[in-house]
Design a protein around this motif. Structure first.
Motif, PDB file in Angstrom:
ATOM      1  N   LEU A  75      28.816  13.744 -24.100  1.00 36.52           N
ATOM      2  CA  LEU A  75      29.320  12.792 -23.375  1.00 36.52           C
ATOM      3  C   LEU A  75      28.106  11.536 -23.018  1.00 36.52           C
ATOM      4  O   LEU A  75      28.334  10.498 -23.286  1.00 36.52           O
ATOM      5  CB  LEU A  75      29.639  13.057 -22.090  1.00 36.52           C
ATOM      6  CG  LEU A  75      30.978  14.114 -21.846  1.00 36.52           C
ATOM      7  CD1 LEU A  75      31.201  14.530 -20.370  1.00 36.52           C
ATOM      8  CD2 LEU A  75      32.097  13.605 -22.564  1.00 36.52           C
ATOM      9  N   LEU A  76      27.107  11.931 -22.918  1.00 37.01           N
ATOM     10  CA  LEU A  76      25.832  11.226 -22.935  1.00 37.01           C
ATOM     11  C   LEU A  76      25.513  10.423 -23.957  1.00 37.01           C
ATOM     12  O   LEU A  76      25.499   9.107 -24.039  1.00 37.01           O
ATOM     13  CB  LEU A  76      24.596  11.920 -22.631  1.00 37.01           C
ATOM     14  CG  LEU A  76      23.270  11.130 -22.125  1.00 37.01           C
ATOM     15  CD1 LEU A  76      23.730  10.588 -20.604  1.00 37.01           C
ATOM     16  CD2 LEU A  76      22.170  12.200 -21.618  1.00 37.01           C
TER      17      LEU A  76
ATOM     18  N   GLU B 256      32.084   3.992 -34.929  1.00 36.89           N
ATOM     19  CA  GLU B 256      30.802   4.500 -35.376  1.00 36.89           C
ATOM     20  C   GLU B 256      31.039   6.357 -35.330  1.00 36.89           C
ATOM     21  O   GLU B 256      30.569   6.800 -35.993  1.00 36.89           O
ATOM     22  CB  GLU B 256      30.002   4.179 -34.593  1.00 36.89           C
ATOM     23  CG  GLU B 256      28.486   4.643 -34.978  1.00 36.89           C
ATOM     24  CD  GLU B 256      27.528   4.092 -34.094  1.00 36.89           C
ATOM     25  OE1 GLU B 256      26.490   4.664 -34.021  1.00 36.89           O
ATOM     26  OE2 GLU B 256      27.599   2.995 -33.850  1.00 36.89           O
ATOM     27  N   LEU B 257      31.746   6.605 -34.186  1.00 35.64           N
ATOM     28  CA  LEU B 257      31.695   7.894 -33.678  1.00 35.64           C
ATOM     29  C   LEU B 257      32.901   8.766 -34.507  1.00 35.64           C
ATOM     30  O   LEU B 257      32.864   9.872 -34.380  1.00 35.64           O
ATOM     31  CB  LEU B 257      31.979   8.149 -32.269  1.00 35.64           C
ATOM     32  CG  LEU B 257      30.870   7.534 -31.506  1.00 35.64           C
ATOM     33  CD1 LEU B 257      31.460   7.521 -30.037  1.00 35.64           C
ATOM     34  CD2 LEU B 257      29.761   8.827 -31.623  1.00 35.64           C
ATOM     35  N   LEU B 258      33.735   7.767 -35.230  1.00 38.47           N
ATOM     36  CA  LEU B 258      35.052   8.347 -35.989  1.00 38.47           C
ATOM     37  C   LEU B 258      35.939   9.076 -35.006  1.00 38.47           C
ATOM     38  O   LEU B 258      36.463  10.250 -35.267  1.00 38.47           O
ATOM     39  CB  LEU B 258      34.514   9.210 -36.995  1.00 38.47           C
ATOM     40  CG  LEU B 258      33.651   8.763 -38.030  1.00 38.47           C
ATOM     41  CD1 LEU B 258      33.195   9.906 -39.078  1.00 38.47           C
ATOM     42  CD2 LEU B 258      34.303   7.727 -38.838  1.00 38.47           C
ATOM     43  N   ARG B 259      36.209   8.621 -33.930  1.00 42.25           N
ATOM     44  CA  ARG B 259      36.995   8.967 -32.832  1.00 42.25           C
ATOM     45  C   ARG B 259      38.002   7.977 -32.295  1.00 42.25           C
ATOM     46  O   ARG B 259      37.703   6.802 -32.704  1.00 42.25           O
ATOM     47  CB  ARG B 259      36.291   9.484 -31.531  1.00 42.25           C
ATOM     48  CG  ARG B 259      35.315  10.740 -32.107  1.00 42.25           C
ATOM     49  CD  ARG B 259      34.635  11.024 -30.616  1.00 42.25           C
ATOM     50  NE  ARG B 259      35.086  11.789 -29.690  1.00 42.25           N
ATOM     51  CZ  ARG B 259      34.922  11.944 -28.429  1.00 42.25           C
ATOM     52  NH1 ARG B 259      33.791  11.846 -28.234  1.00 42.25           N
ATOM     53  NH2 ARG B 259      35.750  12.522 -27.606  1.00 42.25           N
TER      54      ARG B 259
ATOM     55  N   VAL C  91      37.257   7.994 -26.671  1.00 38.61           N
ATOM     56  CA  VAL C  91      35.760   7.543 -26.227  1.00 38.61           C
ATOM     57  C   VAL C  91      35.930   7.016 -24.899  1.00 38.61           C
ATOM     58  O   VAL C  91      35.105   7.587 -23.952  1.00 38.61           O
ATOM     59  CB  VAL C  91      35.409   6.201 -27.248  1.00 38.61           C
ATOM     60  CG1 VAL C  91      34.125   5.673 -26.494  1.00 38.61           C
ATOM     61  CG2 VAL C  91      35.107   6.875 -28.650  1.00 38.61           C
ATOM     62  N   SER C  92      37.039   6.435 -24.306  1.00 37.90           N
ATOM     63  CA  SER C  92      37.341   6.002 -23.062  1.00 37.90           C
ATOM     64  C   SER C  92      37.218   7.276 -22.042  1.00 37.90           C
ATOM     65  O   SER C  92      36.643   6.976 -21.103  1.00 37.90           O
ATOM     66  CB  SER C  92      38.594   5.136 -22.937  1.00 37.90           C
ATOM     67  OG  SER C  92      38.497   4.673 -21.554  1.00 37.90           O
ATOM     68  N   LEU C  93      37.826   8.150 -22.620  1.00 36.91           N
ATOM     69  CA  LEU C  93      37.904   9.464 -21.801  1.00 36.91           C
ATOM     70  C   LEU C  93      36.603  10.005 -21.401  1.00 36.91           C
ATOM     71  O   LEU C  93      36.383  10.510 -20.439  1.00 36.91           O
ATOM     72  CB  LEU C  93      39.041  10.361 -22.232  1.00 36.91           C
ATOM     73  CG  LEU C  93      39.155  11.610 -21.267  1.00 36.91           C
ATOM     74  CD1 LEU C  93      39.786  11.429 -20.030  1.00 36.91           C
ATOM     75  CD2 LEU C  93      40.218  12.631 -22.446  1.00 36.91           C
ATOM     76  N   ALA C  94      35.736  10.176 -22.624  1.00 37.73           N
ATOM     77  CA  ALA C  94      34.424  10.808 -22.783  1.00 37.73           C
ATOM     78  C   ALA C  94      33.809   9.963 -21.507  1.00 37.73           C
ATOM     79  O   ALA C  94      32.970  10.622 -20.745  1.00 37.73           O
ATOM     80  CB  ALA C  94      34.095  10.588 -23.973  1.00 37.73           C
TER      81      ALA C  94
ATOM     82  N   GLU D 169      31.442   9.845 -15.893  1.00 35.38           N
ATOM     83  CA  GLU D 169      31.140   9.185 -14.800  1.00 35.38           C
ATOM     84  C   GLU D 169      31.559  10.055 -13.576  1.00 35.38           C
ATOM     85  O   GLU D 169      30.947  10.204 -12.352  1.00 35.38           O
ATOM     86  CB  GLU D 169      32.099   7.946 -14.548  1.00 35.38           C
ATOM     87  CG  GLU D 169      31.528   6.802 -15.384  1.00 35.38           C
ATOM     88  CD  GLU D 169      32.594   5.576 -15.223  1.00 35.38           C
ATOM     89  OE1 GLU D 169      32.208   4.589 -15.443  1.00 35.38           O
ATOM     90  OE2 GLU D 169      33.760   5.547 -15.193  1.00 35.38           O
ATOM     91  N   LYS D 170      32.535  10.841 -13.960  1.00 34.29           N
ATOM     92  CA  LYS D 170      32.947  12.237 -12.774  1.00 34.29           C
ATOM     93  C   LYS D 170      31.689  12.886 -12.724  1.00 34.29           C
ATOM     94  O   LYS D 170      31.447  13.612 -11.672  1.00 34.29           O
ATOM     95  CB  LYS D 170      34.162  12.793 -13.262  1.00 34.29           C
ATOM     96  CG  LYS D 170      34.593  13.763 -12.560  1.00 34.29           C
ATOM     97  CD  LYS D 170      35.870  14.525 -12.947  1.00 34.29           C
ATOM     98  CE  LYS D 170      36.394  15.580 -11.950  1.00 34.29           C
ATOM     99  NZ  LYS D 170      37.628  16.330 -12.317  1.00 34.29           N
ATOM    100  N   SER D 171      31.000  13.464 -13.822  1.00 37.59           N
ATOM    101  CA  SER D 171      29.894  14.332 -13.942  1.00 37.59           C
ATOM    102  C   SER D 171      28.784  13.922 -12.981  1.00 37.59           C
ATOM    103  O   SER D 171      27.965  14.649 -12.355  1.00 37.59           O
ATOM    104  CB  SER D 171      29.573  14.787 -15.270  1.00 37.59           C
ATOM    105  OG  SER D 171      28.704  15.472 -15.390  1.00 37.59           O
TER     106      SER D 171
END
Length: 304
Positions: free
Chosen positions: A12-13, A31-34, A39-42, A47-49
């Motif tokens: 996540l970081l 870039e992350l191939l996602r 990515v938005s959810l990550a 932020e929750k963490s």
């Protein structure tokens, strides 16, 4: 605090770091191939963490909050340390060994650079070298992340990096032999407005790495319609030569083609825009012995 460190998901970081560097969820996803939603959810999970708002979203854009900037600064430090751990495992009981990685924009021509590299690798024959050719933005990103020893690039260098001037290249504007502009001597920059343009990938009007060449385009209103682009000098030259549009090339590289009639020079014929190529270094990165020796030699030469 120990629970926070133990429970923090590094993925996540890392995703958050890439989002901030790209200034875009979409570009980060590429870039992350996602997917962009992943990515938005990550970022939301991070932020929750952390219990902190890291990004302020507005439509398709966002700004980094103070907490997000502080986390990003620490994340890049952690990443540069982790990415270079393999270098700390290198051992050289008798001869200097290791691998040096340099990121460079395409076609940097410097006899001084070549001579210094030659001297170093003759002195340390067991050291390996890898040169990665990339865009200005990617060279800067690799240096920031600590995944290369140093970078060679033009553009606007972030203040967080150390930059030493390597060389300055003058750029001329050219067209191909079949262009309706070829051979004309009565042209002014005003006549070139509206012509299809061939540019380098990093040469973006209003971009974050806008140099003299791009600034000249903006002031002369040239190249509003970009028909082709590449990060490779030879491919930009090929598209210009094939008649796809006009474009800027380093004069010393274009001159041989112009002499053969494959390219034709266009105005301006004097006070041409120039680009400075820098050797850039991330001083916060821990270098291997081989890297440190090469960098010290390079910087010692340029300091004189």
């Amino acid at each position: 605090m120990s629970d926070f460190a133990r429970n923090l998901d590094w993925n996540l970081l890392y995703t958050f770091m890439v989002v901030v560097q790209n200034e875009s969820m979409t570009k980060a996803a590429e870039e992350l191939l996602r997917s962009q939603p992943a990515v938005s959810l990550a970022v939301k999970r991070l932020e929750k963490s952390t219990g902190k708002r890291l990004l302020m979203r507005k439509g398709n854009s966002f700004t980094v909050t103070p907490a997000g900037q502080a986390l990003y600064d620490r994340a890049t430090e952690v990443y540069s340390t982790i990415s270079r751990l393999p270098l700390t495992f290198e051992k050289a009981p008798r001869a200097l060994t290791g691998k040096i990685r340099i990121a460079s924009i395409d076609h940097v021509e410097s006899r001084d650079l070549n001579a210094r590299l030659t001297r170093f690798f003759e002195k340390y024959p067991n050291v390996e070298l890898e040169i990665l050719v990339a865009t200005t933005a990617d060279v800067i990103r690799m240096v920031e992340r600590g995944s290369v020893t140093f970078g060679l690039c033009d553009g606007v260098i972030p203040q967080s990096l150390s930059a030493s001037e390597l060389l300055s290249e003058r750029f001329g504007l050219y067209c191909g032999p079949n262009s309706h502009l070829a051979g004309r001597t009565d042209l002014t920059p005003m006549d070139l407005r509206g012509e299809p343009f061939i540019g380098f990938t990093a040469d973006v009007l209003g971009g974050s790495h806008m140099g003299d060449v791009t600034a000249f385009r903006a002031s002369a209103s040239i190249g509003q319609y970009v028909r082709g682009q590449s990060s490779q000098v030879n491919e930009v030259r090929r598209m210009i030569e094939c008649g796809l549009g006009i474009g800027f090339l380093p004069i010393h590289l274009a001159d041989p083609y112009a002499a053969r009639g494959n390219l034709f020079r266009l105005p301006p014929y004097e006070n041409e825009p120039s680009a400075t190529v820098y050797l850039i270094v991330n001083q916060a990165v821990s270098l291997s012995e081989a890297e440190q020796l090469l960098l010290e030699e390079m910087q010692r030469e340029w300091a004189g």
